[in-house]
Design a protein around this motif. Structure first.
Motif, PDB file in Angstrom:
ATOM      1  N   GLN A  91       0.805  -1.214   0.000  1.00 32.66           N
ATOM      2  CA  GLN A  91       0.000   0.000   0.000  1.00 32.66           C
ATOM      3  C   GLN A  91       0.843   1.271   0.000  1.00 32.66           C
ATOM      4  O   GLN A  91       0.304   2.372  -0.033  1.00 32.66           O
ATOM      5  CB  GLN A  91      -0.920   0.008   1.233  1.00 32.66           C
ATOM      6  N   ALA A  92       2.151   1.119   0.062  1.00 29.89           N
ATOM      7  CA  ALA A  92       3.031   2.289   0.145  1.00 29.89           C
ATOM      8  C   ALA A  92       2.897   3.156  -1.106  1.00 29.89           C
ATOM      9  O   ALA A  92       2.883   2.652  -2.235  1.00 29.89           O
ATOM     10  CB  ALA A  92       4.475   1.847   0.333  1.00 29.89           C
ATOM     11  N   LYS A  93       2.843   4.456  -0.905  1.00 28.47           N
ATOM     12  CA  LYS A  93       2.504   5.368  -1.999  1.00 28.47           C
ATOM     13  C   LYS A  93       3.681   5.740  -2.898  1.00 28.47           C
ATOM     14  O   LYS A  93       3.476   6.080  -4.062  1.00 28.47           O
ATOM     15  CB  LYS A  93       1.875   6.644  -1.425  1.00 28.47           C
ATOM     16  N   ARG A  94       4.911   5.711  -2.406  1.00 28.23           N
ATOM     17  CA  ARG A  94       6.015   6.285  -3.162  1.00 28.23           C
ATOM     18  C   ARG A  94       6.994   5.235  -3.675  1.00 28.23           C
ATOM     19  O   ARG A  94       8.151   5.552  -3.964  1.00 28.23           O
ATOM     20  CB  ARG A  94       6.741   7.335  -2.314  1.00 28.23           C
ATOM     21  N   LEU A  95       6.513   4.009  -3.832  1.00 25.31           N
ATOM     22  CA  LEU A  95       7.399   2.953  -4.332  1.00 25.31           C
ATOM     23  C   LEU A  95       7.887   3.237  -5.749  1.00 25.31           C
ATOM     24  O   LEU A  95       8.984   2.815  -6.118  1.00 25.31           O
ATOM     25  CB  LEU A  95       6.684   1.599  -4.299  1.00 25.31           C
ATOM     26  N   ASP A  96       7.070   3.931  -6.533  1.00 22.28           N
ATOM     27  CA  ASP A  96       7.467   4.228  -7.917  1.00 22.28           C
ATOM     28  C   ASP A  96       8.832   4.907  -7.972  1.00 22.28           C
ATOM     29  O   ASP A  96       9.590   4.711  -8.929  1.00 22.28           O
ATOM     30  CB  ASP A  96       6.438   5.138  -8.585  1.00 22.28           C
ATOM     31  N   GLU A  97       9.150   5.700  -6.957  1.00 21.22           N
ATOM     32  CA  GLU A  97      10.397   6.449  -6.952  1.00 21.22           C
ATOM     33  C   GLU A  97      11.600   5.588  -6.590  1.00 21.22           C
ATOM     34  O   GLU A  97      12.744   6.049  -6.687  1.00 21.22           O
ATOM     35  CB  GLU A  97      10.279   7.625  -5.983  1.00 21.22           C
ATOM     36  N   LEU A  98      11.342   4.341  -6.171  1.00 26.49           N
ATOM     37  CA  LEU A  98      12.415   3.445  -5.763  1.00 26.49           C
ATOM     38  C   LEU A  98      12.665   2.337  -6.775  1.00 26.49           C
ATOM     39  O   LEU A  98      13.532   1.489  -6.561  1.00 26.49           O
ATOM     40  CB  LEU A  98      12.080   2.828  -4.397  1.00 26.49           C
ATOM     41  N   THR A  99      11.922   2.343  -7.870  1.00 25.70           N
ATOM     42  CA  THR A  99      12.134   1.346  -8.910  1.00 25.70           C
ATOM     43  C   THR A  99      13.400   1.674  -9.694  1.00 25.70           C
ATOM     44  O   THR A  99      13.956   2.771  -9.590  1.00 25.70           O
ATOM     45  CB  THR A  99      10.941   1.289  -9.872  1.00 25.70           C
ATOM     46  N   ILE A 100      13.855   0.696 -10.461  1.00 24.82           N
ATOM     47  CA  ILE A 100      15.040   0.918 -11.286  1.00 24.82           C
ATOM     48  C   ILE A 100      14.729   1.962 -12.346  1.00 24.82           C
ATOM     49  O   ILE A 100      13.676   1.914 -12.998  1.00 24.82           O
ATOM     50  CB  ILE A 100      15.507  -0.403 -11.927  1.00 24.82           C
ATOM     51  N   GLU A 101      15.610   2.876 -12.486  1.00 26.07           N
ATOM     52  CA  GLU A 101      15.476   4.035 -13.367  1.00 26.07           C
ATOM     53  C   GLU A 101      14.823   3.702 -14.711  1.00 26.07           C
ATOM     54  O   GLU A 101      15.272   2.825 -15.434  1.00 26.07           O
ATOM     55  CB  GLU A 101      16.869   4.614 -13.604  1.00 26.07           C
ATOM     56  N   GLY A 102      13.723   4.397 -15.016  1.00 20.63           N
ATOM     57  CA  GLY A 102      13.058   4.258 -16.297  1.00 20.63           C
ATOM     58  C   GLY A 102      12.192   3.025 -16.432  1.00 20.63           C
ATOM     59  O   GLY A 102      11.719   2.727 -17.533  1.00 20.63           O
ATOM     60  N   THR A 103      11.960   2.295 -15.326  1.00 21.54           N
ATOM     61  CA  THR A 103      11.189   1.053 -15.388  1.00 21.54           C
ATOM     62  C   THR A 103      10.231   0.972 -14.195  1.00 21.54           C
ATOM     63  O   THR A 103      10.233   1.827 -13.301  1.00 21.54           O
ATOM     64  CB  THR A 103      12.111  -0.185 -15.335  1.00 21.54           C
ATOM     65  N   ASN A 104       9.430  -0.092 -14.183  1.00 21.09           N
ATOM     66  CA  ASN A 104       8.612  -0.415 -13.012  1.00 21.09           C
ATOM     67  C   ASN A 104       9.158  -1.652 -12.310  1.00 21.09           C
ATOM     68  O   ASN A 104       8.421  -2.412 -11.689  1.00 21.09           O
ATOM     69  CB  ASN A 104       7.149  -0.619 -13.412  1.00 21.09           C
ATOM     70  N   VAL A 105      10.475  -1.842 -12.398  1.00 20.16           N
ATOM     71  CA  VAL A 105      11.157  -2.997 -11.800  1.00 20.16           C
ATOM     72  C   VAL A 105      11.628  -2.623 -10.402  1.00 20.16           C
ATOM     73  O   VAL A 105      12.336  -1.627 -10.216  1.00 20.16           O
ATOM     74  CB  VAL A 105      12.354  -3.435 -12.666  1.00 20.16           C
ATOM     75  N   LEU A 106      11.245  -3.435  -9.412  1.00 19.49           N
ATOM     76  CA  LEU A 106      11.586  -3.169  -8.021  1.00 19.49           C
ATOM     77  C   LEU A 106      12.423  -4.317  -7.480  1.00 19.49           C
ATOM     78  O   LEU A 106      12.005  -5.479  -7.512  1.00 19.49           O
ATOM     79  CB  LEU A 106      10.311  -3.036  -7.191  1.00 19.49           C
ATOM     80  N   LEU A 107      13.638  -3.997  -7.004  1.00 17.93           N
ATOM     81  CA  LEU A 107      14.480  -5.000  -6.347  1.00 17.93           C
ATOM     82  C   LEU A 107      14.038  -5.083  -4.891  1.00 17.93           C
ATOM     83  O   LEU A 107      14.177  -4.118  -4.131  1.00 17.93           O
ATOM     84  CB  LEU A 107      15.958  -4.622  -6.434  1.00 17.93           C
ATOM     85  N   LEU A 108      13.518  -6.236  -4.496  1.00 20.42           N
ATOM     86  CA  LEU A 108      12.900  -6.414  -3.188  1.00 20.42           C
ATOM     87  C   LEU A 108      13.700  -7.385  -2.339  1.00 20.42           C
ATOM     88  O   LEU A 108      13.975  -8.511  -2.767  1.00 20.42           O
ATOM     89  CB  LEU A 108      11.467  -6.930  -3.367  1.00 20.42           C
ATOM     90  N   GLU A 109      14.059  -6.948  -1.138  1.00 17.95           N
ATOM     91  CA  GLU A 109      14.738  -7.810  -0.179  1.00 17.95           C
ATOM     92  C   GLU A 109      13.698  -8.323   0.814  1.00 17.95           C
ATOM     93  O   GLU A 109      13.085  -7.542   1.544  1.00 17.95           O
ATOM     94  CB  GLU A 109      15.838  -7.041   0.552  1.00 17.95           C
ATOM     95  N   MET A 110      13.531  -9.632   0.868  1.00 17.78           N
ATOM     96  CA  MET A 110      12.555 -10.231   1.766  1.00 17.78           C
ATOM     97  C   MET A 110      13.083 -10.224   3.206  1.00 17.78           C
ATOM     98  O   MET A 110      14.275 -10.067   3.450  1.00 17.78           O
ATOM     99  CB  MET A 110      12.242 -11.657   1.313  1.00 17.78           C
ATOM    100  N   PRO A 111      12.197 -10.420   4.181  1.00 16.17           N
ATOM    101  CA  PRO A 111      12.621 -10.415   5.590  1.00 16.17           C
ATOM    102  C   PRO A 111      13.537 -11.600   5.907  1.00 16.17           C
ATOM    103  O   PRO A 111      13.348 -12.701   5.382  1.00 16.17           O
ATOM    104  CB  PRO A 111      11.307 -10.532   6.366  1.00 16.17           C
ATOM    105  N   PHE A 112      14.498 -11.369   6.796  1.00 19.98           N
ATOM    106  CA  PHE A 112      15.368 -12.440   7.265  1.00 19.98           C
ATOM    107  C   PHE A 112      14.754 -13.075   8.512  1.00 19.98           C
ATOM    108  O   PHE A 112      15.336 -13.099   9.593  1.00 19.98           O
ATOM    109  CB  PHE A 112      16.777 -11.906   7.538  1.00 19.98           C
ATOM    110  N   SER A 113      13.534 -13.551   8.332  1.00 23.41           N
ATOM    111  CA  SER A 113      12.772 -14.221   9.377  1.00 23.41           C
ATOM    112  C   SER A 113      11.763 -15.111   8.670  1.00 23.41           C
ATOM    113  O   SER A 113      11.652 -15.079   7.439  1.00 23.41           O
ATOM    114  CB  SER A 113      12.056 -13.193  10.269  1.00 23.41           C
ATOM    115  N   ASP A 114      11.035 -15.914   9.419  1.00 21.57           N
ATOM    116  CA  ASP A 114      10.022 -16.770   8.799  1.00 21.57           C
ATOM    117  C   ASP A 114       8.962 -15.909   8.135  1.00 21.57           C
ATOM    118  O   ASP A 114       8.379 -15.018   8.765  1.00 21.57           O
ATOM    119  CB  ASP A 114       9.367 -17.674   9.847  1.00 21.57           C
TER     120      ASP A 114
END
Length: 235
Positions: A91-114
């Motif tokens: 639901q986060a509103k500003r994810l678009d600004e964190l995607t790879i430049e010029g794309t809608n590709v998001l590098l996502l790091e999952m939690p280091f927990s179950d």
């Protein structure tokens, strides 16, 4: 078609990666000698610690420190972020600004927990509702968390991409498993996850050489083609 390092901490002074512009330049030179065409600059983004506007301002300043020192022989740098998963990310509103430049590709790091059911549901929502193209960072690092291995099949059933650290392919304990993941289409891209020039230095070529030896040159060409298409680098 480009040789792409999908995961780097090459920008100076952003996180626990490159300490200064001199180190960044050396990292770029090392990557160039390995045939890398594009490095995705993916400094850590933690929603609990960073405001998007502050992060983006710091990232731009980091780029400015390299201005005038980049050459045509060095890999092209594309701005991005390694976004740490957090509850409510879908639901986060500003994810678009964190995607790879010029794309809608998001590098996502999952939690280091179950991982919970809700965690995986949110990844699905990022894809289906928010229409992001998700690249999961260094998925092999979660294999040590026993509760998460059984959830890999759920992730593999989603239309997403998996990035593996090149250095992990050099470890005999993981190499066979990771090569099989690439062979089965469960892993898609390599990243060096480089942080410096001595410790965790650019090493994309090590992983590429292993994949070429095990799966062939055509496999590498397909991987580069898919990556170039995803990042809209063709033409």
């Amino acid at each position: 078609m480009a040789v792409i390092d999908f995961h780097t901490h090459v920008l100076p002074g952003m996180d626990d990666g490159s300490k200064d512009a001199d180190m960044s330049v050396e990292m770029l030179k090392m990557a160039a000698l390995q045939g890398v065409d594009v490095m995705i600059a993916t400094p850590h983004f933690y929603a609990m610690h960073h405001r998007p506007e502050t992060f983006l301002e710091r990232r731009q300043k980091a780029f400015s420190r390299l201005e005038g020192r980049l050459t045509e022989q060095m890999p092209r740098i594309l701005a991005g972020a390694e976004v740490a998963f957090f509850p409510g990310i879908s639901q986060a509103k500003r994810l678009d600004e964190l995607t790879i430049e010029g794309t809608n590709v998001l590098l996502l790091e999952m939690p280091f927990s179950d991982w919970t059911n809700r965690d995986l549901e949110e990844v699905g929502e990022l894809i289906k509702t928010r229409h992001y193209k998700i690249v999961l960072a260094h998925l092999e690092r979660y294999m040590k968390i026993s509760g998460n291995r059984k959830r890999f099949e759920e992730l593999f059933s989603m239309p997403l991409y998996v990035q593996i650290n090149a250095g992990s392919l050099t470890r005999w304990q993981q190499k066979r498993t990771l090569v099989k993941m690439f062979e089965k289409g469960q892993a898609h891209f390599l990243g060096s996850d480089c942080h410096g020039i001595t410790y965790r230095s650019p090493n994309l070529s090590q992983g590429r050489e292993i994949l070429e030896k095990k799966l062939g040159g055509e496999f590498l060409r397909r991987m580069d083609q898919i990556g170039s298409s995803l990042l809209q680098l063709e033409g």
